[in-house]
Write a protein that holds these residues in place. Structure first.
Motif, mmCIF file in Angstrom:
data_model
loop_
_atom_site.group_PDB
_atom_site.id
_atom_site.type_symbol
_atom_site.label_atom_id
_atom_site.label_comp_id
_atom_site.label_asym_id
_atom_site.label_seq_id
_atom_site.Cartn_x
_atom_site.Cartn_y
_atom_site.Cartn_z
ATOM 1 N N GLY A 1 -0.843 -23.679 1.516
ATOM 2 C CA GLY A 1 -0.718 -23.777 2.964
ATOM 3 C C GLY A 1 -1.252 -25.083 3.477
ATOM 4 N N PHE A 2 -2.150 -24.993 4.462
ATOM 5 C CA PHE A 2 -2.561 -26.174 5.197
ATOM 6 C C PHE A 2 -4.074 -26.212 5.376
ATOM 7 C CE2 PHE A 2 1.367 -24.254 6.667
ATOM 8 C CZ PHE A 2 2.300 -25.245 6.418
ATOM 9 N N ASP A 3 -4.653 -27.367 5.151
ATOM 10 C CA ASP A 3 -6.072 -27.583 5.465
ATOM 11 C C ASP A 3 -6.158 -28.233 6.835
ATOM 12 O OD1 ASP A 3 -7.047 -26.516 3.158
ATOM 13 O OD2 ASP A 3 -7.398 -28.441 2.144
ATOM 14 N N THR B 1 6.457 -33.166 -0.022
ATOM 15 C CA THR B 1 7.322 -32.121 0.521
ATOM 16 C C THR B 1 7.018 -31.885 1.992
ATOM 17 O OG1 THR B 1 7.543 -31.005 -1.611
ATOM 18 C CG2 THR B 1 7.947 -29.682 0.349
ATOM 19 N N PHE B 2 5.741 -31.770 2.329
ATOM 20 C CA PHE B 2 5.340 -31.574 3.720
ATOM 21 C C PHE B 2 5.736 -32.775 4.577
ATOM 22 C CE2 PHE B 2 1.703 -28.243 3.172
ATOM 23 C CZ PHE B 2 2.644 -27.350 2.679
ATOM 24 N N GLU B 3 5.606 -33.964 4.000
ATOM 25 C CA GLU B 3 5.968 -35.166 4.748
ATOM 26 C C GLU B 3 7.455 -35.165 5.089
ATOM 27 O OE1 GLU B 3 4.717 -38.430 2.356
ATOM 28 O OE2 GLU B 3 2.581 -38.206 2.863
ATOM 29 N N LYS B 4 8.285 -34.729 4.143
ATOM 30 C CA LYS B 4 9.727 -34.677 4.394
ATOM 31 C C LYS B 4 10.073 -33.654 5.474
ATOM 32 C CE LYS B 4 11.173 -36.179 -0.214
ATOM 33 N NZ LYS B 4 11.846 -35.781 -1.484
ATOM 34 N N LYS C 1 1.768 -32.408 -5.254
ATOM 35 C CA LYS C 1 3.195 -32.087 -5.220
ATOM 36 C C LYS C 1 3.635 -31.665 -3.828
ATOM 37 C CE LYS C 1 3.434 -30.582 -10.059
ATOM 38 N NZ LYS C 1 3.686 -29.436 -10.979
ATOM 39 N N LEU C 2 2.751 -30.986 -3.119
ATOM 40 C CA LEU C 2 3.098 -30.508 -1.781
ATOM 41 C C LEU C 2 3.122 -31.631 -0.751
ATOM 42 C CD1 LEU C 2 1.021 -27.189 -1.547
ATOM 43 C CD2 LEU C 2 3.520 -27.400 -1.635
ATOM 44 N N GLN D 1 -4.262 -32.007 5.379
ATOM 45 C CA GLN D 1 -3.614 -32.154 4.086
ATOM 46 C C GLN D 1 -3.109 -30.782 3.609
ATOM 47 O OE1 GLN D 1 -6.478 -33.311 1.099
ATOM 48 N NE2 GLN D 1 -7.747 -31.516 1.417
ATOM 49 N N PRO D 2 -2.277 -30.750 2.568
ATOM 50 C CA PRO D 2 -1.879 -29.455 2.012
ATOM 51 C C PRO D 2 -3.104 -28.691 1.521
ATOM 52 C CG PRO D 2 -0.443 -31.188 1.203
ATOM 53 C CD PRO D 2 -1.583 -31.867 1.907
#
Length: 218
Positions: free
Chosen positions: A214-216, A110-113, A106-107, A80-81
């Motif tokens: 960032g990223f988990d 966005t990350f999925e897109k 919110k992220l 996940q974000p």
């Protein structure tokens, strides 16, 4: 208001207990019982109280730098974000965690897109100082260094150097960036400099002081 005051007291007590070396599981058990009463869950919904307490304490008490490079070594898969504030003040973190949850929400789209998902975003840190990563299906590999004092990870690929910060979280690790650094990474790796989804990351990072995103991984 009363519940907020009690919850703040629970968080502060937890930090003090953790700082004194108290076993986290014991603290969680006691805190769950108190939180259950505060939230009115009673004995029948203790699991709900545990989840609520875990969501707060997992980030407040668990958002720490990874103490040794050895604990960074392994294969990690995006979950996940990720988000964290640089301030280490307890109440700032507790309040910040609410904001962090909103930022992650919110992220996520966005990350999925951008095509970031668990099946195509992974990183492996090897014992010999090399790494291999896949970001939204794009492959990177090279050498990395880890600063155990600051938690800074520097990954050097053929044409790209990535600087980020590693954090422990409740399910694995997080790799977090200053907003502009993440924006540059997304633009470089994804070749989407004009993409509105990429620009949204920059707008989010500008909205909060001391925020790393960032990223988990798990």
């Amino acid at each position: 208001m009363k519940k907020s005051i009690i919850l703040s007291s629970i968080l502060l007590s937890g930090a003090l207990l953790a700082g004194c070396g108290t076993n986290n599981s014991a603290w969680t058990q006691v805190g769950t019982q108190v939180l259950g009463n505060v939230l009115g869950t009673g004995g029948t919904n203790v699991a709900n109280a545990t989840d609520a307490l875990g969501n707060i304490l997992g980030s407040v008490l668990g958002s720490k730098t990874i103490p040794t490079q050895q604990q960074l070594v392994g294969s990690w898969t995006y979950s996940q974000p990720g988000c964290a504030f640089t301030s280490d003040k307890l109440l700032a973190q507790a309040g910040g965690e609410i904001v962090a949850s909103q930022v992650k929400s919110k992220l996520q789209p966005t990350f999925e897109k951008l095509g970031v998902k668990s099946s195509n975003t992974k990183v492996t840190f090897n014992q010999d100082g090399t790494f291999a990563a896949t970001f939204a299906g794009k492959n990177l590999s090279g050498n990395y260094t880890y600063d155990e004092k600051t938690g800074k990870v520097t990954m050097k690929a053929l044409l790209l150097t990535i600087n980020c910060y590693a954090k422990r979280n409740t399910s694995g690790i997080g790799l977090l960036f200053e907003g502009t650094k993440l924006l540059t990474l997304l633009q470089t790796v994804s070749a989407l400099s004009g993409n509105t989804s990429v620009q949204a990351v920059g707008e989010i990072s500008k909205s909060y002081d001391g925020l790393r995103i960032g990223f988990d991984f798990k």
